[in-house]
Design an enzyme around this catalytic site. Structure first.
Site, PDB file in Angstrom:
ATOM      1  N   GLN A   1       1.334  -0.959   0.181  1.00 45.69           N
ATOM      2  CA  GLN A   1      -0.478   0.317   0.033  1.00 45.69           C
ATOM      3  C   GLN A   1       0.619   1.461   0.159  1.00 45.69           C
ATOM      4  OE1 GLN A   1      -3.657  -0.816   2.799  1.00 45.69           O
ATOM      5  NE2 GLN A   1      -1.613  -2.189   3.711  1.00 45.69           N
TER       6      GLN A   1
ATOM      7  N   ASP B   1       6.161   4.559  -1.750  1.00 46.09           N
ATOM      8  CA  ASP B   1       7.761   5.254  -1.452  1.00 46.09           C
ATOM      9  C   ASP B   1       8.622   4.891  -2.184  1.00 46.09           C
ATOM     10  OD1 ASP B   1       7.996   2.921   0.403  1.00 46.09           O
ATOM     11  OD2 ASP B   1       7.690   3.607   1.746  1.00 46.09           O
TER      12      ASP B   1
ATOM     13  N   HIS C   1      -1.518   1.107  -4.223  1.00 40.24           N
ATOM     14  CA  HIS C   1      -1.676   2.778  -3.534  1.00 40.24           C
ATOM     15  C   HIS C   1      -0.744   3.924  -4.771  1.00 40.24           C
ATOM     16  CE1 HIS C   1      -4.071   1.973  -0.142  1.00 40.24           C
ATOM     17  NE2 HIS C   1      -4.648   1.465  -0.806  1.00 40.24           N
TER      18      HIS C   1
ATOM     19  N   CYS D   1       2.478  22.665 -13.452  1.00 42.70           N
ATOM     20  CA  CYS D   1       2.513  21.956 -15.100  1.00 42.70           C
ATOM     21  C   CYS D   1       3.794  22.691 -15.762  1.00 42.70           C
ATOM     22  CB  CYS D   1       1.945  21.473 -15.707  1.00 42.70           C
ATOM     23  SG  CYS D   1       2.430  20.489 -16.969  1.00 42.70           S
TER      24      CYS D   1
ATOM     25  N   CYS E   1       2.334  22.587 -19.230  1.00 44.40           N
ATOM     26  CA  CYS E   1       1.641  23.279 -20.133  1.00 44.40           C
ATOM     27  C   CYS E   1       0.648  24.558 -18.732  1.00 44.40           C
ATOM     28  CB  CYS E   1       0.191  22.626 -20.559  1.00 44.40           C
ATOM     29  SG  CYS E   1      -1.188  22.095 -18.560  1.00 44.40           S
TER      30      CYS E   1
ATOM     31  N   GLY F   1       3.692  -4.249   9.221  1.00 45.02           N
ATOM     32  CA  GLY F   1       3.409  -2.937   9.063  1.00 45.02           C
ATOM     33  C   GLY F   1       1.504  -1.819   8.241  1.00 45.02           C
TER      34      GLY F   1
ATOM     35  N   SER G   1      -2.098  -1.711   9.138  1.00 41.90           N
ATOM     36  CA  SER G   1      -3.231  -1.076  10.284  1.00 41.90           C
ATOM     37  C   SER G   1      -4.060  -2.889   9.741  1.00 41.90           C
ATOM     38  CB  SER G   1      -4.185  -0.406  10.649  1.00 41.90           C
ATOM     39  OG  SER G   1      -4.233   0.298   9.328  1.00 41.90           O
TER      40      SER G   1
ATOM     41  N   ASN H   1       3.299  -6.986  13.135  1.00 37.98           N
ATOM     42  CA  ASN H   1       2.861  -5.432  13.583  1.00 37.98           C
ATOM     43  C   ASN H   1       2.749  -5.170  15.177  1.00 37.98           C
ATOM     44  OD1 ASN H   1       1.346  -3.623  11.162  1.00 37.98           O
ATOM     45  ND2 ASN H   1       0.266  -3.335  13.250  1.00 37.98           N
TER      46      ASN H   1
ATOM     47  N   ALA I   1       8.795  -3.835  12.766  1.00 39.06           N
ATOM     48  CA  ALA I   1       9.375  -4.762  11.416  1.00 39.06           C
ATOM     49  C   ALA I   1      10.904  -4.506  11.341  1.00 39.06           C
ATOM     50  CB  ALA I   1       8.321  -4.196  10.269  1.00 39.06           C
TER      51      ALA I   1
END
Ligand code: OAD
Ligand code: ZN
Length: 252
Positions: free
Chosen positions: A102, A105, A120, A152, A155, A193, A195, A219, A237
């Site tokens: 999820q 990084d 994600h 941007c 554009c 790690g 929830s 966890n 972890a």
């Protein structure tokens, strides 16, 4: 956190040949990236719907980017930790088929995991919602110090957005399909790690458990799937996973 829990988890890892690791913010906590929930969590400080929903981003990109500027200073400089490396080692040893994460990084890939499904999205790229141009998040970080919201480069539009999934947005189709396919076929689901309260992501480990794959949960705190797990280890972890990888490599 008894030794027998470590031994049982290591045995399940050693026996697995198409295991899947399902990870959340906790796996990167020891790399210095704050989690969302729990102690020091981002959502204790900010309302997620105000910060990371697509509606509020479109209405006010500056608010999002002012927080992303702070978080970017930590996450762009972060390095993989011992937990990321242990998961890469379990893949090399033939026990894990993939990591479903999820996190946005990029630290699993940086640690050497070769099959990483980013449920994600990725925080390493930024995309313009007006013209579709992409650039690296690191380049935007430099501009953020002087320009809010960042525009941007192609554009001039003011809605450039990291390629991460915001609240109110669908999960990437190919990644979602791949994750559920892996969950249905796996012979071990190793949760690290997370929830396990954010859906549909948390359906990935739930699906594996329903199909009868043993669930191992590492966890810091209890999760809603603990009662379905074969083994639960409460701990950090970066300390637990290297031990499991080592025990698994010496188990027959
Ligand atoms: P959470 O912040 O909800 O949960 C992180 C979990 O990691 C918590 O249960 C902590 O107890 C645990 N934890 C913290 N430090 C740890 C450590 N060193 N070792 C082991 N566990 C530790 O993060 P996620 O479950 O990843 O969504 O959150 C899921 C989603 O919610 C995120 O992907 C994000 C967020 O809103 C989007 O951005 C779409
Ligand atoms: Zn553009």
């Amino acid at each position: 956190m008894t030794d027998s829990n470590f031994d049982r988890a290591a045995e399940l890892i050693a026996k697995a040949s198409r295991g899947v690791a399902f990870t959340g913010a906790g796996v990167s906590a020891e790399s210095g990236i704050p989690t969302f929930r729990g102690e020091g969590g981002l959502w204790r400080k900010y309302d997620p719907i105000k910060v990371a929903s697509i509606e509020s981003f479109l209405a006010d990109p500056s608010s999002y980017w002012s927080i992303a500027r702070e978080r970017g200073r930590e996450s762009l400089a972060a390095e993989p930790n011992a937990a990321h490396r242990a998961l890469a080692a379990m893949e090399s040893a033939g026990h894990l088929a993939a990591v479903v994460t999820q996190n946005t990084d990029g630290l699993h890939a940086a640690a050497g995991s070769s099959r990483v499904i980013e449920l994600h999205g990725s925080g390493r790229r930024v995309r313009c919602l007006d013209c579709g141009a992409e650039e690296s998040r690191a380049d935007v970080q430099e501009r953020l110090e002087v320009e809010l919201p960042p525009h941007c480069r192609t554009c001039g539009g003011s809605h450039i957005k990291p390629t991460v999934v915001f609240f109110g947005e669908a999960m990437p189709v190919a990644a979602t399909e791949a994750a559920f396919e892996l969950a249905r076929a796996c012979d071990l689901m190793l949760v690290v790690g997370s929830s396990l309260v954010v859906y549909p992501a948390a359906d990935v480990p739930a699906t594996a458990a329903e199909r009868g794959a043993p669930l191992v949960i590492v966890n810091a705190e209890p999760t809603p799937l603990d009662d379905q797990a074969a083994v639960v280890i409460h701990g950090r972890a970066g300390e637990v996973l290297p031990k499991l990888a080592e025990l698994a490599s010496s188990a027959v």
